[in-house]
Design a protein around this motif. Structure first.
Motif, PDB file in Angstrom:
ATOM      1  N   MET A   1      11.957  10.942   4.113  1.00 49.92           N
ATOM      2  CA  MET A   1      11.101   9.666   4.483  1.00 49.92           C
ATOM      3  C   MET A   1      10.301   9.497   3.560  1.00 49.92           C
ATOM      4  N   LYS A   2       9.421  10.426   3.389  1.00 56.56           N
ATOM      5  CA  LYS A   2       8.053  10.275   2.501  1.00 56.56           C
ATOM      6  C   LYS A   2       8.778   9.762   1.136  1.00 56.56           C
ATOM      7  N   LYS A   3       9.678  10.396   0.736  1.00 55.41           N
ATOM      8  CA  LYS A   3      10.298   9.960  -0.695  1.00 55.41           C
ATOM      9  C   LYS A   3      10.648   8.626  -0.972  1.00 55.41           C
ATOM     10  N   GLY A   4      11.077   8.079   0.163  1.00 59.68           N
ATOM     11  CA  GLY A   4      11.714   6.536   0.205  1.00 59.68           C
ATOM     12  C   GLY A   4      10.370   5.805   0.403  1.00 59.68           C
ATOM     13  N   LEU A   5       9.273   6.195   1.001  1.00 55.67           N
ATOM     14  CA  LEU A   5       8.201   5.286   0.925  1.00 55.67           C
ATOM     15  C   LEU A   5       7.196   5.171  -0.184  1.00 55.67           C
ATOM     16  N   LEU A   6       7.454   6.274  -0.926  1.00 57.87           N
ATOM     17  CA  LEU A   6       6.771   6.016  -2.247  1.00 57.87           C
ATOM     18  C   LEU A   6       7.388   4.992  -3.211  1.00 57.87           C
ATOM     19  N   PHE A   7       8.549   4.538  -3.025  1.00 58.14           N
ATOM     20  CA  PHE A   7       9.080   3.525  -3.912  1.00 58.14           C
ATOM     21  C   PHE A   7       8.529   2.089  -3.308  1.00 58.14           C
ATOM     22  N   ILE A   8       7.896   1.944  -2.499  1.00 55.69           N
ATOM     23  CA  ILE A   8       7.321   0.580  -1.955  1.00 55.69           C
ATOM     24  C   ILE A   8       6.389  -0.303  -2.821  1.00 55.69           C
ATOM     25  N   LEU A   9       6.061   0.165  -3.813  1.00 55.33           N
ATOM     26  CA  LEU A   9       5.117  -0.514  -4.758  1.00 55.33           C
ATOM     27  C   LEU A   9       6.103  -1.226  -5.760  1.00 55.33           C
ATOM     28  N   PRO A  10       7.119  -0.424  -6.341  1.00 51.88           N
ATOM     29  CA  PRO A  10       8.103  -0.816  -7.259  1.00 51.88           C
ATOM     30  C   PRO A  10       8.761  -1.883  -6.333  1.00 51.88           C
ATOM     31  N   PHE A  11       9.200  -1.834  -5.327  1.00 53.60           N
ATOM     32  CA  PHE A  11       9.857  -2.656  -4.510  1.00 53.60           C
ATOM     33  C   PHE A  11       9.059  -3.904  -4.134  1.00 53.60           C
ATOM     34  N   ILE A  12       7.990  -3.867  -3.672  1.00 58.44           N
ATOM     35  CA  ILE A  12       7.200  -5.114  -3.764  1.00 58.44           C
ATOM     36  C   ILE A  12       7.068  -5.897  -4.870  1.00 58.44           C
ATOM     37  N   SER A  58       4.654   5.660  -9.968  1.00 53.47           N
ATOM     38  CA  SER A  58       5.407   6.864  -9.949  1.00 53.47           C
ATOM     39  C   SER A  58       5.907   7.357  -8.651  1.00 53.47           C
ATOM     40  N   ALA A  59       7.031   7.820  -8.590  1.00 57.31           N
ATOM     41  CA  ALA A  59       7.524   8.224  -7.439  1.00 57.31           C
ATOM     42  C   ALA A  59       6.848   9.648  -6.857  1.00 57.31           C
ATOM     43  N   PHE A  60       6.316  10.170  -7.761  1.00 58.62           N
ATOM     44  CA  PHE A  60       5.425  11.659  -7.544  1.00 58.62           C
ATOM     45  C   PHE A  60       4.136  11.689  -7.790  1.00 58.62           C
ATOM     46  N   ARG A  61       3.633  10.720  -8.631  1.00 55.60           N
ATOM     47  CA  ARG A  61       2.127  10.879  -8.937  1.00 55.60           C
ATOM     48  C   ARG A  61       1.562   9.711  -8.557  1.00 55.60           C
ATOM     49  N   ASP A  62       0.346   9.456  -9.154  1.00 54.60           N
ATOM     50  CA  ASP A  62      -0.634   8.406  -8.755  1.00 54.60           C
ATOM     51  C   ASP A  62      -0.026   7.010  -9.264  1.00 54.60           C
ATOM     52  N   ASN A  63      -0.374   5.979  -8.585  1.00 50.45           N
ATOM     53  CA  ASN A  63      -0.019   4.644  -8.950  1.00 50.45           C
ATOM     54  C   ASN A  63      -1.360   4.059  -9.452  1.00 50.45           C
ATOM     55  N   HIS A  64      -1.201   3.352 -10.447  1.00 51.30           N
ATOM     56  CA  HIS A  64      -2.533   2.482 -10.869  1.00 51.30           C
ATOM     57  C   HIS A  64      -2.262   1.195 -11.411  1.00 51.30           C
ATOM     58  N   LYS A  81      -6.748   2.953  -8.303  1.00 50.78           N
ATOM     59  CA  LYS A  81      -5.846   3.844  -8.118  1.00 50.78           C
ATOM     60  C   LYS A  81      -5.323   3.291  -6.929  1.00 50.78           C
ATOM     61  N   ILE A  82      -3.900   3.385  -6.626  1.00 48.45           N
ATOM     62  CA  ILE A  82      -3.265   2.670  -5.646  1.00 48.45           C
ATOM     63  C   ILE A  82      -2.488   3.587  -4.801  1.00 48.45           C
ATOM     64  N   TYR A  83      -2.917   3.799  -3.308  1.00 47.41           N
ATOM     65  CA  TYR A  83      -2.279   4.815  -2.450  1.00 47.41           C
ATOM     66  C   TYR A  83      -1.228   3.927  -1.877  1.00 47.41           C
ATOM     67  N   THR A  84       0.284   4.495  -1.805  1.00 44.04           N
ATOM     68  CA  THR A  84       1.284   3.570  -1.309  1.00 44.04           C
ATOM     69  C   THR A  84       1.172   3.940   0.296  1.00 44.04           C
ATOM     70  N   SER A  85       1.556   3.080   0.876  1.00 46.47           N
ATOM     71  CA  SER A  85       1.988   3.139   2.332  1.00 46.47           C
ATOM     72  C   SER A  85       2.832   4.407   2.799  1.00 46.47           C
ATOM     73  N   GLU A  86       2.335   4.952   4.102  1.00 48.66           N
ATOM     74  CA  GLU A  86       3.030   6.256   4.325  1.00 48.66           C
ATOM     75  C   GLU A  86       2.632   6.442   5.816  1.00 48.66           C
ATOM     76  N   TYR A  87       3.427   7.575   6.610  1.00 51.83           N
ATOM     77  CA  TYR A  87       3.360   7.600   7.782  1.00 51.83           C
ATOM     78  C   TYR A  87       2.358   8.638   7.922  1.00 51.83           C
ATOM     79  N   ASP A 138      14.060   8.110  -9.047  1.00 58.49           N
ATOM     80  CA  ASP A 138      12.816   8.590  -8.444  1.00 58.49           C
ATOM     81  C   ASP A 138      12.078   9.188  -9.545  1.00 58.49           C
ATOM     82  N   GLY A 139      11.667   8.102 -10.569  1.00 59.49           N
ATOM     83  CA  GLY A 139      10.854   8.277 -11.620  1.00 59.49           C
ATOM     84  C   GLY A 139       9.669   7.598 -11.524  1.00 59.49           C
ATOM     85  N   ASN A 140       9.290   6.698 -12.398  1.00 56.39           N
ATOM     86  CA  ASN A 140       8.091   6.104 -12.830  1.00 56.39           C
ATOM     87  C   ASN A 140       8.450   4.795 -13.782  1.00 56.39           C
ATOM     88  N   GLY A 141       7.653   3.813 -13.773  1.00 52.83           N
ATOM     89  CA  GLY A 141       7.798   2.830 -14.587  1.00 52.83           C
ATOM     90  C   GLY A 141       6.454   1.996 -14.501  1.00 52.83           C
TER      91      GLY A 141
END
Length: 180
Positions: A1-12, A58-64, A81-87, A138-141
């Motif tokens: 579930m957490k892995k899917g939530l890490l994609f919120i930033l690129p999705f938005i 990034s799916a597994f690192r910090d977002n900036h 530094k952007i912290y993605t939404s999570e539960y 599940d990478g970065n961009g």
């Protein structure tokens, strides 16, 4: 579930291309205190102003977010530094995206000219249709939005682009230029 939530930033940011992006613009403006350039009324943008937004996710690192802005004779650099939404696993409640300002400073005209020279050397404004297709899940961009003289430039290096790819290389050069 957490892995899917890490994609919120690129999705938005991908949703910004949708017809009705008012809710997305409001969400990003309120939660990240950053107005996406696609949401700005181009007719109100001042002729001599320029804004560059670099979203590195990034799916597994910090977002900036890195914003470099020229307003009249003022040059501003902001890195967040952007912290993605999570539960919250303890309460089961969703936590909204948050950010921390890592750097906020005025640049000198000389520093801004060096930045503009870097963009010119890398043919930045000639790459308006630069969009690399994703080649993994599940990478970065990097997403880039830039606006000047009512021209909006959008670029993306997809997902999992190699380290020597154009936007990854340009982002590295910019962070080196400003010692970020």
């Amino acid at each position: 579930m957490k892995k899917g939530l890490l994609f919120i930033l690129p999705f938005i940011f991908n949703l910004l291309t949708a017809q009705n992006n008012d809710n997305i613009c409001k969400y990003l403006s309120e939660n990240l205190k950053e107005k996406p350039l696609e949401c700005i009324d181009k007719s109100t943008f001042k002729e001599n102003n320029e804004v560059y937004q670099f979203f590195k996710w990034s799916a597994f690192r910090d977002n900036h977010l890195l914003r470099i802005e020229k307003k009249r004779h003022l040059y501003i650099l902001v890195k967040k530094k952007i912290y993605t939404s999570e539960y919250d696993q303890k309460t089961g409640e969703k936590r909204n995206s948050l950010f921390t300002i890592l750097v906020q400073k005025n640049l000198t005209q000389k520093q801004y000219v060096q930045f503009m020279k870097l963009l010119s050397e890398n043919h930045f404004w000639l790459n308006n249709n630069y969009d690399v297709p994703s080649n993994c899940t599940d990478g970065n961009g990097i997403f880039i939005y830039a606006m000047k003289k009512n021209s909006l430039l959008k670029m993306s290096n997809g997902n999992c682009a190699p380290h020597n790819e154009y936007l990854n290389d340009l982002y590295r050069k910019i962070t080196e230029l400003f010692n970020l």
